[in-house]
Design a protein around this motif. Sequence first.
Motif, mmCIF file in Angstrom:
data_model
loop_
_atom_site.group_PDB
_atom_site.id
_atom_site.type_symbol
_atom_site.label_atom_id
_atom_site.label_comp_id
_atom_site.label_asym_id
_atom_site.label_seq_id
_atom_site.Cartn_x
_atom_site.Cartn_y
_atom_site.Cartn_z
ATOM 1 N N TRP A 201 121.989 -75.916 44.370
ATOM 2 C CA TRP A 201 120.889 -75.547 44.990
ATOM 3 C C TRP A 201 120.104 -74.141 44.643
ATOM 4 C CZ3 TRP A 201 116.754 -77.899 46.900
ATOM 5 C CH2 TRP A 201 116.082 -77.089 47.697
ATOM 6 N N GLY A 202 121.013 -73.166 44.853
ATOM 7 C CA GLY A 202 120.767 -71.899 44.444
ATOM 8 C C GLY A 202 120.014 -71.921 43.069
ATOM 9 N N LEU A 203 120.547 -72.532 42.164
ATOM 10 C CA LEU A 203 120.128 -72.494 40.797
ATOM 11 C C LEU A 203 118.509 -73.095 40.755
ATOM 12 C CD1 LEU A 203 123.101 -73.467 38.381
ATOM 13 C CD2 LEU A 203 121.991 -71.480 38.643
ATOM 14 N N PHE A 204 118.262 -74.218 41.745
ATOM 15 C CA PHE A 204 116.966 -74.762 41.502
ATOM 16 C C PHE A 204 116.249 -73.981 42.307
ATOM 17 C CE2 PHE A 204 114.174 -76.888 44.471
ATOM 18 C CZ PHE A 204 113.295 -77.570 43.591
ATOM 19 N N LYS A 205 116.369 -73.023 43.363
ATOM 20 C CA LYS A 205 115.652 -72.182 43.917
ATOM 21 C C LYS A 205 115.031 -70.832 42.922
ATOM 22 C CE LYS A 205 117.880 -71.393 47.963
ATOM 23 N NZ LYS A 205 117.810 -71.184 49.216
ATOM 24 N N LYS A 206 116.228 -70.482 42.017
ATOM 25 C CA LYS A 206 115.992 -69.453 41.166
ATOM 26 C C LYS A 206 115.237 -69.991 39.812
ATOM 27 C CE LYS A 206 116.121 -65.949 38.454
ATOM 28 N NZ LYS A 206 115.084 -64.825 38.642
ATOM 29 N N MET A 207 115.685 -71.180 39.317
ATOM 30 C CA MET A 207 115.040 -71.307 38.013
ATOM 31 C C MET A 207 113.733 -72.338 38.081
ATOM 32 S SD MET A 207 118.729 -72.641 36.081
ATOM 33 C CE MET A 207 117.964 -73.031 34.586
ATOM 34 N N VAL A 208 113.742 -73.046 39.077
ATOM 35 C CA VAL A 208 112.460 -73.966 39.353
ATOM 36 C C VAL A 208 111.496 -73.237 40.007
ATOM 37 C CG1 VAL A 208 111.665 -76.171 39.886
ATOM 38 C CG2 VAL A 208 113.754 -76.016 38.816
ATOM 39 N N ILE A 209 111.752 -72.910 41.447
ATOM 40 C CA ILE A 209 110.970 -72.377 42.395
ATOM 41 C C ILE A 209 110.564 -70.859 41.902
ATOM 42 C CG2 ILE A 209 110.380 -71.723 44.699
ATOM 43 C CD1 ILE A 209 110.827 -74.746 44.333
ATOM 44 N N ALA A 210 111.578 -70.071 41.810
ATOM 45 C CA ALA A 210 111.165 -68.468 41.676
ATOM 46 C C ALA A 210 110.533 -68.145 40.221
ATOM 47 C CB ALA A 210 112.428 -67.696 41.732
ATOM 48 N N ASP A 211 111.192 -68.655 39.204
ATOM 49 C CA ASP A 211 110.818 -68.303 37.808
ATOM 50 C C ASP A 211 109.350 -69.096 37.592
ATOM 51 O OD1 ASP A 211 112.955 -66.913 37.588
ATOM 52 O OD2 ASP A 211 113.941 -68.143 36.274
ATOM 53 N N SER A 212 109.306 -70.262 38.085
ATOM 54 C CA SER A 212 107.822 -70.986 37.772
ATOM 55 C C SER A 212 106.857 -70.254 38.659
ATOM 56 C CB SER A 212 107.841 -72.175 38.331
ATOM 57 O OG SER A 212 108.901 -73.147 37.561
ATOM 58 N N CYS A 213 107.138 -69.668 39.937
ATOM 59 C CA CYS A 213 105.927 -69.024 40.762
ATOM 60 C C CYS A 213 105.785 -67.878 39.942
ATOM 61 C CB CYS A 213 106.607 -68.999 41.987
ATOM 62 S SG CYS A 213 106.322 -70.524 42.995
ATOM 63 N N ALA A 214 106.747 -67.098 39.470
ATOM 64 C CA ALA A 214 106.797 -65.710 38.863
ATOM 65 C C ALA A 214 105.556 -65.796 37.588
ATOM 66 C CB ALA A 214 108.098 -65.290 38.235
ATOM 67 N N THR A 215 105.683 -66.914 36.737
ATOM 68 C CA THR A 215 104.493 -67.066 35.745
ATOM 69 C C THR A 215 103.227 -66.753 36.389
ATOM 70 O OG1 THR A 215 105.937 -68.577 34.818
ATOM 71 C CG2 THR A 215 103.738 -68.367 34.107
ATOM 72 N N TYR A 216 102.881 -67.318 37.475
ATOM 73 C CA TYR A 216 101.556 -67.104 38.199
ATOM 74 C C TYR A 216 101.434 -65.952 38.876
ATOM 75 C CZ TYR A 216 101.364 -72.168 37.178
ATOM 76 O OH TYR A 216 100.994 -73.479 36.577
ATOM 77 N N ALA A 217 102.424 -65.626 39.674
ATOM 78 C CA ALA A 217 102.216 -64.181 40.453
ATOM 79 C C ALA A 217 102.259 -62.991 39.683
ATOM 80 C CB ALA A 217 103.510 -64.123 41.232
ATOM 81 N N ASN A 218 102.717 -63.096 38.365
ATOM 82 C CA ASN A 218 102.706 -61.755 37.630
ATOM 83 C C ASN A 218 101.053 -61.845 36.739
ATOM 84 O OD1 ASN A 218 105.278 -61.199 37.915
ATOM 85 N ND2 ASN A 218 106.020 -62.258 36.058
ATOM 86 N N GLU A 219 100.768 -62.861 36.420
ATOM 87 C CA GLU A 219 99.436 -62.836 35.811
ATOM 88 C C GLU A 219 98.340 -62.425 36.828
ATOM 89 O OE1 GLU A 219 96.598 -65.418 32.910
ATOM 90 O OE2 GLU A 219 98.670 -65.503 32.932
#
Length: 478
Positions: A201-219
């Motif tokens: 569950w932690g890997l899901f939150k990091k790899m799917v939720i956090a890292d995907s959102c980071a793509t948008y948030a950063n730009e």
Amino acid sequence: MLFNSLSFALFLPTVFLLYWFVINKNLKLQNILLLAASYYFYACWDWRFLFLLLFSTVLDYVTGLKMQDASKENEKKFWFWLSIIVNLGFLGFFKYYNFFIESFADLLHHFGFNVAIWTLKIILPVGISFYTFHGLSYVIDIYKNRIKAERNLVDYALFVSYFPLLVAGPIERATHLLPQLKKKRVFNTDKAIDGLYQIIWGLFKKMVIADSCATYANEIFEKYDTANSLTLFMGAVYFSFQIYGDFSGYSDIALGTSKLFGIDLLRNFNYPYFSRDIAEFWRRWHISLSSWFKDYLYIPLGGSRGGNRMRIRNTFIIFLVSGFWHGANWTFIIWGLLNAFYIMPSILMKTNRENIDIVAAGRKLPNFREFSQMIITFFLTMMAWVFFRSETVIKALVYLKNLFSFNFSGGIAYLSIERYSVELLLILGGFLFVEWISREREHPFFGRFTILKLILALLFIIILGVYSQITDFIYFQF
């Protein structure tokens, strides 16, 4: 060595197999193995800072014994303050030296004095804020006669540097972790399986939720001065989910990993975005840090005793220090102070302890009042995250100014240029739904083990993880 890396995927099973199937009958050897693994884990980041970790460990170990054996109060105070000053001195030098020098130069420049400043290219040691607080709590507890000094150096060193929590917490207490390290541990299949589920569950939150959102948030945060209001609003939403998925995901992996070795760590997150007010949010977000500041700073300052004036003062001190703990930037300080203003009405009206239970406990849906409270609390938190994410205060203010300019021309233009923007919004909706129905449990996968459940969970991460890139955990910088 990242939790979401191939090297950790090889490291963890190796340590696990040695721990339970080679030296499982010898507690001393198990602790030595965990200590060696922890030092190797930390050395993978930068072996040079391993000596700083060792120095901090030996310092607090020795001062603990000296305080324990001191025959006079003055002698005990000497060793106590030596540890406090040295620990905070190292933390201040590595984390805040350049901040203070540059801020001082900016102040002089404001008054018309241009000075040449000398700054160091200081590399911030990974996890220094966390293992420093481990040591400080240990020393303070001995000084206050809450615990006895630990005489086994291996056990104490393992308490400070235990690899699941070493670089980003949770911030452990000696009263909770040390007794577990000294007690023989027996393999518990149910606990190990539960730990494995929590890691997933932690890997899901990091790899799917956090890292995907980071793509948008950063730009979006890079376009803070040109994007329209709707786009900036979505940027704040994405970062809110990024930092939650990133940090709570790390904590889940840390707790799950530790369960594999029969050791329980303090829970660090408890569905904070379902909070009904800011006070409840801070009881559910980064719980180990919030409770640390409460026990070792807020209460010693007088806590809530002495009327509103003292409550206001102590609350602002806590949030100011919390902001400063997160980083050497005025953005973090303003983030902390903003949360202090948020929580002040409930402090003054003494309603900060109203929402203790789980929202809508025993019910499928919240009522209108609860739903409204959660939306308002999330919105306030999200606005504060803008300062947390921005590089400077000016950029944060411009971001908020443009967000509230109510410029809706072009709609959410940013979403139209990304190939999987709609899919991500659906994933976030599904993520919220899963968290909501699981809010009375530690994590959604809690329950009976089945091979099918495990396979489905792993496939879910692999399939959805293609949308993200492997990145460092945000809290490694703190």
